[in-house]
Enzyme design. Sequence first.
Site, PDB file in Angstrom:
ATOM      1  N   TYR A 229     -12.675  87.906  21.411  1.00 21.70           N
ATOM      2  CA  TYR A 229     -12.801  87.002  22.565  1.00 21.70           C
ATOM      3  C   TYR A 229     -11.524  86.174  22.721  1.00 21.70           C
ATOM      4  CZ  TYR A 229     -14.807  83.348  25.600  1.00 21.70           C
ATOM      5  OH  TYR A 229     -15.065  82.475  26.639  1.00 21.70           O
TER       6      TYR A 229
ATOM      7  N   LYS B 264      -8.900  86.243  25.950  1.00 23.89           N
ATOM      8  CA  LYS B 264      -8.586  85.064  26.768  1.00 23.89           C
ATOM      9  C   LYS B 264      -7.096  84.733  26.717  1.00 23.89           C
ATOM     10  CE  LYS B 264     -12.656  84.278  28.474  1.00 23.89           C
ATOM     11  NZ  LYS B 264     -12.882  84.415  29.919  1.00 23.89           N
TER      12      LYS B 264
ATOM     13  N   SER C  85     -10.020  80.286  28.806  1.00 26.50           N
ATOM     14  CA  SER C  85     -10.832  79.475  27.883  1.00 26.50           C
ATOM     15  C   SER C  85      -9.877  78.728  26.966  1.00 26.50           C
ATOM     16  CB  SER C  85     -11.716  80.389  27.027  1.00 26.50           C
ATOM     17  OG  SER C  85     -12.308  79.661  25.968  1.00 26.50           O
TER      18      SER C  85
ATOM     19  N   ALA D  24      -8.552  86.930  21.720  1.00 26.70           N
ATOM     20  CA  ALA D  24      -7.462  87.809  22.169  1.00 26.70           C
ATOM     21  C   ALA D  24      -7.598  88.109  23.665  1.00 26.70           C
ATOM     22  CB  ALA D  24      -7.474  89.109  21.370  1.00 26.70           C
TER      23      ALA D  24
ATOM     24  N   ASP E 176     -19.743  94.975  39.396  1.00 25.68           N
ATOM     25  CA  ASP E 176     -19.378  95.104  37.986  1.00 25.68           C
ATOM     26  C   ASP E 176     -17.857  95.170  37.961  1.00 25.68           C
ATOM     27  OD1 ASP E 176     -18.685  95.939  35.476  1.00 25.68           O
ATOM     28  OD2 ASP E 176     -20.042  97.646  35.406  1.00 25.68           O
ATOM     29  N   VAL E 177     -17.221  94.140  37.404  1.00 26.21           N
ATOM     30  CA  VAL E 177     -15.754  94.047  37.484  1.00 26.21           C
ATOM     31  C   VAL E 177     -15.037  95.143  36.697  1.00 26.21           C
ATOM     32  CG1 VAL E 177     -15.731  91.563  37.966  1.00 26.21           C
ATOM     33  CG2 VAL E 177     -15.622  92.350  35.587  1.00 26.21           C
TER      34      VAL E 177
ATOM     35  N   ASN F 242     -14.145  85.009  37.211  1.00 23.98           N
ATOM     36  CA  ASN F 242     -14.898  84.225  36.230  1.00 23.98           C
ATOM     37  C   ASN F 242     -15.720  85.075  35.260  1.00 23.98           C
ATOM     38  OD1 ASN F 242     -16.623  81.730  35.365  1.00 23.98           O
ATOM     39  ND2 ASN F 242     -18.103  83.190  36.185  1.00 23.98           N
TER      40      ASN F 242
HETATM   41  N1  LIG Z   1     -19.498  78.374  28.429  1.00 17.57           N
HETATM   42  C1  LIG Z   1     -18.382  77.966  27.892  1.00 17.57           C
HETATM   43  O1  LIG Z   1     -18.359  77.020  27.082  1.00 17.57           O
HETATM   44  C2  LIG Z   1     -17.074  78.613  28.263  1.00 17.57           C
HETATM   45  C3  LIG Z   1     -15.901  78.041  27.752  1.00 17.57           C
HETATM   46  C4  LIG Z   1     -14.687  78.612  28.081  1.00 17.57           C
HETATM   47  C5  LIG Z   1     -14.626  79.704  28.918  1.00 17.57           C
HETATM   48  N2  LIG Z   1     -15.768  80.257  29.406  1.00 17.57           N
HETATM   49  C6  LIG Z   1     -15.609  81.417  30.304  1.00 17.57           C
HETATM   50  O2  LIG Z   1     -16.157  81.109  31.567  1.00 17.57           O
HETATM   51  C7  LIG Z   1     -16.661  82.284  32.186  1.00 17.57           C
HETATM   52  C8  LIG Z   1     -18.132  82.079  32.543  1.00 17.57           C
HETATM   53  O3  LIG Z   1     -18.814  81.728  31.355  1.00 17.57           O
HETATM   54  P1  LIG Z   1     -20.324  81.227  31.340  1.00 17.57           P
HETATM   55  O4  LIG Z   1     -20.435  80.335  30.170  1.00 17.57           O
HETATM   56  O5  LIG Z   1     -20.744  80.773  32.674  1.00 17.57           O
HETATM   57  O6  LIG Z   1     -21.034  82.621  30.967  1.00 17.57           O
HETATM   58  P2  LIG Z   1     -22.514  83.129  31.273  1.00 17.57           P
HETATM   59  O7  LIG Z   1     -22.829  84.145  30.232  1.00 17.57           O
HETATM   60  O8  LIG Z   1     -23.393  81.984  31.440  1.00 17.57           O
HETATM   61  O9  LIG Z   1     -22.330  83.882  32.678  1.00 17.57           O
HETATM   62  C9  LIG Z   1     -21.500  85.000  32.813  1.00 17.57           C
HETATM   63  C10 LIG Z   1     -21.851  85.762  34.067  1.00 17.57           C
HETATM   64  O10 LIG Z   1     -21.011  86.937  34.125  1.00 17.57           O
HETATM   65  C11 LIG Z   1     -21.805  88.039  34.540  1.00 17.57           C
HETATM   66  N3  LIG Z   1     -21.206  89.301  34.092  1.00 17.57           N
HETATM   67  C12 LIG Z   1     -21.223  89.828  32.840  1.00 17.57           C
HETATM   68  N4  LIG Z   1     -20.609  91.024  32.835  1.00 17.57           N
HETATM   69  C13 LIG Z   1     -20.193  91.257  34.105  1.00 17.57           C
HETATM   70  C14 LIG Z   1     -19.489  92.305  34.737  1.00 17.57           C
HETATM   71  N5  LIG Z   1     -19.117  93.408  34.052  1.00 17.57           N
HETATM   72  N6  LIG Z   1     -19.193  92.204  36.055  1.00 17.57           N
HETATM   73  C15 LIG Z   1     -19.588  91.117  36.753  1.00 17.57           C
HETATM   74  N7  LIG Z   1     -20.276  90.094  36.214  1.00 17.57           N
HETATM   75  C16 LIG Z   1     -20.562  90.158  34.909  1.00 17.57           C
HETATM   76  C17 LIG Z   1     -23.176  87.781  33.919  1.00 17.57           C
HETATM   77  O11 LIG Z   1     -24.188  88.545  34.573  1.00 17.57           O
HETATM   78  C18 LIG Z   1     -23.307  86.278  34.100  1.00 17.57           C
HETATM   79  O12 LIG Z   1     -23.899  85.970  35.351  1.00 17.57           O
HETATM   80  C19 LIG Z   1     -16.446  83.415  31.187  1.00 17.57           C
HETATM   81  O13 LIG Z   1     -15.233  84.078  31.502  1.00 17.57           O
HETATM   82  C20 LIG Z   1     -16.310  82.681  29.856  1.00 17.57           C
HETATM   83  O14 LIG Z   1     -15.584  83.410  28.925  1.00 17.57           O
HETATM   84  C21 LIG Z   1     -16.991  79.738  29.099  1.00 17.57           C
END
Ligand SMILES: NC(=O)c1ccc[n+]([C@@H]2O[C@H](COP(=O)([O-])OP(=O)(O)OC[C@H]3O[C@@H](n4cnc5c(N)ncnc54)[C@H](O)[C@@H]3O)[C@@H](O)[C@H]2O)c1
Length: 268
Positions: A158, A162, A145, A160, A63-64, A90
């Site tokens: 969100y 990022k 993002s 803010a 858990d980060v 990530n």
């Molecule tokens: N999906 C998109 O379109 C998109 C676009 C831009 C940026 N992002 C960014 O990319 C990253 C991944 O996004 P995604 O779409 O794969 O999200 P997702 O929700 O599919 O996966 C996120 C993962 O993070 C884990 N997680 C949540 N809280 C946590 C914590 N406290 N400690 C450790 N792990 C934790 C979850 O269990 C999950 O496995 C995120 O930072 C998101 O903001 C996503």
Amino acid sequence: MIDLSNKNALVTGAAVGIGRGVSKVLAEQGANVVVSDIDADGAKSTSEEIIKAGGLSQSAQLDVTNKESVQTLISDLSNQLGHIDIVVNNAGVVGAQGWWERKIPNDDDWDTVLAINLRGVVNVSLAVEEGMKARKQGKIINIASIASRQGSPSIPHYNASKAGVVSWTQSHALQLAPFQVNVNAICPGLLWTPLFEHLIDRPDFLDNQSLEGLTGRERFEKVVEFGTPMQKEQTPEDIGKLAAFLASDDAHNITGQAINVDGGRRMN
Ligand SMILES: NC(=O)c1ccc[n+]([C@@H]2O[C@H](COP(=O)([O-])OP(=O)(O)OC[C@H]3O[C@@H](n4cnc5c(N)ncnc54)[C@H](O)[C@@H]3O)[C@@H](O)[C@H]2O)c1
């Protein structure tokens, strides 16, 4: 060709979505990938997929937001592996449980998002930096993002968080530049992951009446179509390929940058 063999990488939030894709691509390029997530079973399953495909991997629950656990894991990995060469920060969320049902983010949403998306990145980065500084090498890649580039009325917390990740990336890059450690951010565009499956369901996410009655996936495709010059969605592998390059020795002169992978949706 990118060669990450003999490098140890830690990826956070890698049970599903982008983190999972990034982990697989890094492993394909030869890295030994520590797949971590708050969801231990999910992390294990990503790791097992990598091993099944012939790659090197192990999993860890992390858990980060829990500074003590972060420090313990980094210290255990450093002792076990000798060095951590690559970190991909990530893990990220759009709010506290049930955020997709709230039009206006509540206190919990603000606190959760800042704690995971921003402080989580800082926690892991500060825990790995000592080892990287001592070895005068290392690559830290923060997943921001395109939401960092432009505010929004619906998910301002969100956006803010990022924008904060991009700013932190620049500051940390400046702090670590004298030690030849590179810190960069990737700004993904639109990816059909569990995160977006919730985002698309928000009642205020899309105003366009013509999208009513479509499934979540169909509406996602419309969003991609309306605002993406290259007319295509992005994939976790797209993000993984840039992460692999930034993690490689070839990227030794790139630091403090935030690079969009979004088919041209944002050009700042
Ligand atoms: N999906 C998109 O379109 C998109 C676009 C831009 C940026 N992002 C960014 O990319 C990253 C991944 O996004 P995604 O779409 O794969 O999200 P997702 O929700 O599919 O996966 C996120 C993962 O993070 C884990 N997680 C949540 N809280 C946590 C914590 N406290 N400690 C450790 N792990 C934790 C979850 O269990 C999950 O496995 C995120 O930072 C998101 O903001 C996503």
